[in-house]
Design a protein around this motif. Structure first.
Motif, PDB file in Angstrom:
ATOM      1  N   PRO A  86     -83.900  38.673 -41.682  1.00 38.90           N
ATOM      2  CA  PRO A  86     -84.570  39.343 -40.564  1.00 38.90           C
ATOM      3  C   PRO A  86     -83.781  40.522 -39.979  1.00 38.90           C
ATOM      4  O   PRO A  86     -84.343  41.343 -39.283  1.00 38.90           O
ATOM      5  N   GLN A  87     -82.522  40.629 -40.286  1.00 43.27           N
ATOM      6  CA  GLN A  87     -81.710  41.734 -39.764  1.00 43.27           C
ATOM      7  C   GLN A  87     -81.422  42.804 -40.826  1.00 43.27           C
ATOM      8  O   GLN A  87     -80.596  43.682 -40.621  1.00 43.27           O
ATOM      9  N   LEU A  88     -82.143  42.776 -41.938  1.00 44.38           N
ATOM     10  CA  LEU A  88     -81.907  43.717 -43.023  1.00 44.38           C
ATOM     11  C   LEU A  88     -82.049  45.169 -42.560  1.00 44.38           C
ATOM     12  O   LEU A  88     -81.175  45.995 -42.808  1.00 44.38           O
ATOM     13  N   ALA A  89     -83.146  45.490 -41.899  1.00 47.82           N
ATOM     14  CA  ALA A  89     -83.353  46.867 -41.422  1.00 47.82           C
ATOM     15  C   ALA A  89     -82.240  47.278 -40.476  1.00 47.82           C
ATOM     16  O   ALA A  89     -81.710  48.391 -40.570  1.00 47.82           O
ATOM     17  N   GLU A  90     -81.863  46.384 -39.600  1.00 51.15           N
ATOM     18  CA  GLU A  90     -80.795  46.674 -38.634  1.00 51.15           C
ATOM     19  C   GLU A  90     -79.484  47.007 -39.353  1.00 51.15           C
ATOM     20  O   GLU A  90     -78.802  47.972 -39.003  1.00 51.15           O
ATOM     21  N   TRP A  91     -79.125  46.212 -40.348  1.00 49.88           N
ATOM     22  CA  TRP A  91     -77.893  46.471 -41.103  1.00 49.88           C
ATOM     23  C   TRP A  91     -77.935  47.846 -41.762  1.00 49.88           C
ATOM     24  O   TRP A  91     -76.973  48.607 -41.721  1.00 49.88           O
ATOM     25  N   PRO A 126     -79.641  58.036 -46.623  1.00 57.44           N
ATOM     26  CA  PRO A 126     -80.130  56.843 -47.320  1.00 57.44           C
ATOM     27  C   PRO A 126     -79.010  55.823 -47.512  1.00 57.44           C
ATOM     28  O   PRO A 126     -77.841  56.194 -47.628  1.00 57.44           O
ATOM     29  N   ALA A 127     -79.376  54.563 -47.526  1.00 56.46           N
ATOM     30  CA  ALA A 127     -78.413  53.478 -47.743  1.00 56.46           C
ATOM     31  C   ALA A 127     -79.073  52.416 -48.620  1.00 56.46           C
ATOM     32  O   ALA A 127     -80.268  52.156 -48.491  1.00 56.46           O
ATOM     33  N   ILE A 173     -73.943  49.643 -49.260  1.00 57.62           N
ATOM     34  CA  ILE A 173     -73.377  48.777 -48.229  1.00 57.62           C
ATOM     35  C   ILE A 173     -73.388  47.320 -48.681  1.00 57.62           C
ATOM     36  O   ILE A 173     -74.208  46.909 -49.497  1.00 57.62           O
ATOM     37  N   SER A 174     -72.471  46.574 -48.127  1.00 57.27           N
ATOM     38  CA  SER A 174     -72.388  45.134 -48.372  1.00 57.27           C
ATOM     39  C   SER A 174     -72.976  44.409 -47.172  1.00 57.27           C
ATOM     40  O   SER A 174     -72.825  44.854 -46.033  1.00 57.27           O
TER      41      SER A 174
END
Length: 179
Positions: free
Chosen positions: A99-104, A115-116, A159-160
């Protein structure tokens, strides 16, 4: 920030032997699990390369047969045209979608100005909508049209994250995910 979710789902499922987007995991189809994971993080979602229930279906852009980049290009154009800031792309066969994917991704991409992508899962990424024309042009050249090549060309930040994703390419992968 307005984010459009894009489920990249146009693959042929050759190693799986049937349409893996409809394979069941914990009583739900894989594509449904991904769609539900995106829903809490984005304003709207689309599916690229197929149709799926209540989601808008997009054809590859600029032509069909370009693999994941054709679907991403279509989503970027839709996002750019409709005033979204970015596209959060995920594959229909990679779980879980935290659920926090977009935030990361937003945090690591300078507020979606760059882009990431997730290391090791390049279809999971955050792409500024402003990249739509650049990707369109890229796909019209004889360059390498792989996702990795595009990631390098546009300068995506790898990113990790503290999640291990499962890519379901075979029935054995599905059995491992069930276990």
């Amino acid at each position: 920030m307005r984010i459009l979710g894009a489920i990249i789902a146009g693959g042929q499922s050759l190693r799986f032997g049937s349409d893996k987007a409809h394979a069941l995991l914990d009583g739900r189809r894989l594509i449904e699990i991904v769609a539900l994971g995106l829903k809490v993080q984005v304003e709207a979602s689309v599916v690229c390369g197929r149709t799926f229930e209540d989601l808008i279906a997009l054809r590859d852009r600029p032509v069909t047969g370009l693999g994941p980049l054709g679907g991403l290009c279509a989503a970027l154009h839709l996002a750019n045209f409709n005033g979204y800031d970015a596209v959060l792309s995920v594959a229909a066969d990679i779980v879980p979608i935290p659920p926090q994917l977009a935030e990361w991704l937003v945090e690591q991409s300078d507020g979606a100005r760059r882009p990431a992508v997730i290391k090791g899962q390049h279809l999971i990424g955050l792409w500024p909508a402003a990249l739509s024309e650049r990707l369109d042009q890229y796909l019209q050249t004889p360059l390498d049209r792989s996702l990795r090549s595009w990631i390098a060309a546009c300068g995506a930040i790898p990113i990790s994250v503290p999640v291990v994703f499962t890519n379901i390419n075979s029935r054995e992968d599905l059995q491992r995910a069930k276990a």
